[in-house]
Design an enzyme around this catalytic site. Structure first.
Site, PDB file in Angstrom:
ATOM      1  NE  ARG A 142      -4.097  -2.444   3.088  1.00  0.00           N
ATOM      2  CZ  ARG A 142      -3.184  -3.077   3.427  1.00  0.00           C
ATOM      3  NH1 ARG A 142      -2.194  -3.473   3.906  1.00  0.00           N
ATOM      4  NH2 ARG A 142      -4.309  -4.590   3.762  1.00  0.00           N
ATOM      5  CE  LYS A 165      -7.985  -1.615   5.681  1.00  0.00           C
ATOM      6  NZ  LYS A 165      -8.193  -1.913   4.374  1.00  0.00           N
ATOM      7  CG  HIS A 238      -4.901   1.134  -3.755  1.00  0.00           C
ATOM      8  ND1 HIS A 238      -4.248   1.492  -2.882  1.00  0.00           N
ATOM      9  CD2 HIS A 238      -5.385   0.049  -4.073  1.00  0.00           C
ATOM     10  CE1 HIS A 238      -4.864  -0.276  -2.891  1.00  0.00           C
ATOM     11  NE2 HIS A 238      -5.362  -0.509  -3.199  1.00  0.00           N
ATOM     12  NE  ARG A 241      -2.705  -3.342  -1.517  1.00  0.00           N
ATOM     13  CZ  ARG A 241      -2.337  -4.664  -0.200  1.00  0.00           C
ATOM     14  NH1 ARG A 241      -1.275  -4.212  -0.350  1.00  0.00           N
ATOM     15  NH2 ARG A 241      -3.408  -5.228   0.177  1.00  0.00           N
ATOM     16  CG  HIS A 272      -5.622  -8.963   1.382  1.00  0.00           C
ATOM     17  ND1 HIS A 272      -6.094  -9.602   0.167  1.00  0.00           N
ATOM     18  CD2 HIS A 272      -5.977  -7.475   1.270  1.00  0.00           C
ATOM     19  CE1 HIS A 272      -5.627  -8.267  -0.470  1.00  0.00           C
ATOM     20  NE2 HIS A 272      -5.628  -7.086   0.119  1.00  0.00           N
ATOM     21  CE1 TYR A 281      -6.154  -6.483  -6.468  1.00  0.00           C
ATOM     22  CE2 TYR A 281      -6.037  -8.298  -4.028  1.00  0.00           C
ATOM     23  CZ  TYR A 281      -5.655  -6.986  -4.977  1.00  0.00           C
ATOM     24  OH  TYR A 281      -5.348  -6.160  -3.580  1.00  0.00           O
TER      25      TYR A 281
END
Length: 305
Positions: A142, A165, A238, A241, A272, A281
């Site tokens: 990120r 995150k 982004h 990524r 994640h 994805y």
């Protein structure tokens, strides 16, 4: 009273890893509105009035409403005078992910080359941006994670991503070519930059800001003709990524067990919290979705899963 309750709510949730920057802004705005109405407790009528008084999109209003509903449940557990508004008080709108811009490998190479040609001449900045954009495309970091990297986070084992995150940290092994480019940059950065501990620094010698990096990226995209201002979806930083995840899954093993192991590894590598965020994805990339459809058709015709 409501302001103090918001402070307690945010503090409790942040102790378990939530950052809640957007939630805090929403709740502060609601409390300000409710206080002007003279409310000392959450009132459904006031919540609905607050939602309808703003010129926000239906989807954004749903986010604002759900944020207040979570807060209302928290305070209602201690004081039943707080009302918990229904989550469909302003209708229901399913949040949708923004479609990614699908970069080709030639696009990424062109972006890195163009960043290396940036000015000012003989400054560190061209190396900052070319390394930053290349590193995100090669690791799926990120942008906030990349900009928070400190020099000591580049270790022999890989990149140490700290307090990402959900307040999680992880170690990212690097491909030898990625490590070589990063080490070349760091050698130059150590000789030309000051005492700032961060890997990526601004022209003033302090930590590079995300908005600055995004602005440079947008200018490069337009100058290269990869996208036009009117194009949708518009390329974002982004999306580099997403490019990493797309390349990883496209080149994944073809067998069922291999794909499953690959997906678990990708989920961990990307940071994640839920594997479902990685499976997105698959459906967002036409080539991958086409491969899935072909496998399903083969299975329906008697082939192996």
């Amino acid at each position: 009273m409501l302001s103090a309750a918001v402070d307690a709510y945010l503090a409790d949730r942040r102790t378990v890893g939530f950052q809640l920057r957007d939630a805090e802004e929403i709740l502060r705005d609601f409390v300000s509105f409710a206080s002007r109405k003279g409310d000392t407790h959450v009132c459904t009528r006031t919540v609905v009035e607050w939602i309808r008084s703003s010129n926000k999109s239906p989807l954004r209003n749903c986010v604002r409403l759900r944020t207040v509903v979570r807060f209302a449940r928290y305070v209602h557990a201690e004081d039943e005078h707080h009302q918990v508004p229904p989550e469909d008080a302003c209708g229901y709108h399913r949040p949708q992910r923004r479609p990614p811009f699908l970069f080709a490998s030639t696009d990424v190479a062109a972006i890195v080359r163009a960043a290396r040609a940036l000015g000012p001449q003989l400054s560190l900045q061209p190396h900052v941006y070319s390394t930053l954009f290349g590193l995100i495309a090669a690791t799926g970091l990120r942008i906030s994670e990349a900009l928070n990297l400190r020099i000591e986070d580049v270790t022999a084992e890989g990149l140490v991503v700290r307090n990402a995150k959900f307040a999680k940290s992880r170690l990212l092994p690097l491909h030898p070519t990625t490590r070589e480019r990063l080490e070349d940059y760091l050698e130059r950065r150590r000789t030309e930059a000051g005492a700032c501990p961060f890997v990526f620094i601004s022209i003033r010698g302090c930590k590079l800001h995300g908005n600055t990096a995004r602005g440079v990226f947008r200018r490069l995209i337009l100058s290269l003709g990869i996208a036009r201002p009117e194009d949708k979806p518009r390329p974002r930083l982004h999306d580099l990524r997403f490019y990493f995840a797309n390349q990883t899954l496209t080149n994944a093993p073809g067998d069922h067990q291999g794909i499953s192991r690959h997906m678990v590894a990708l989920t961990t590598y990307l940071g994640h919290s839920d594997a479902r965020n990685s499976y997105w994805y698959l459906e967002a990339t036409p080539a991958l979705l086409s491969k899935i459809a072909q496998n399903c058709e083969d299975f329906a015709n008697g082939g192996n899963p």
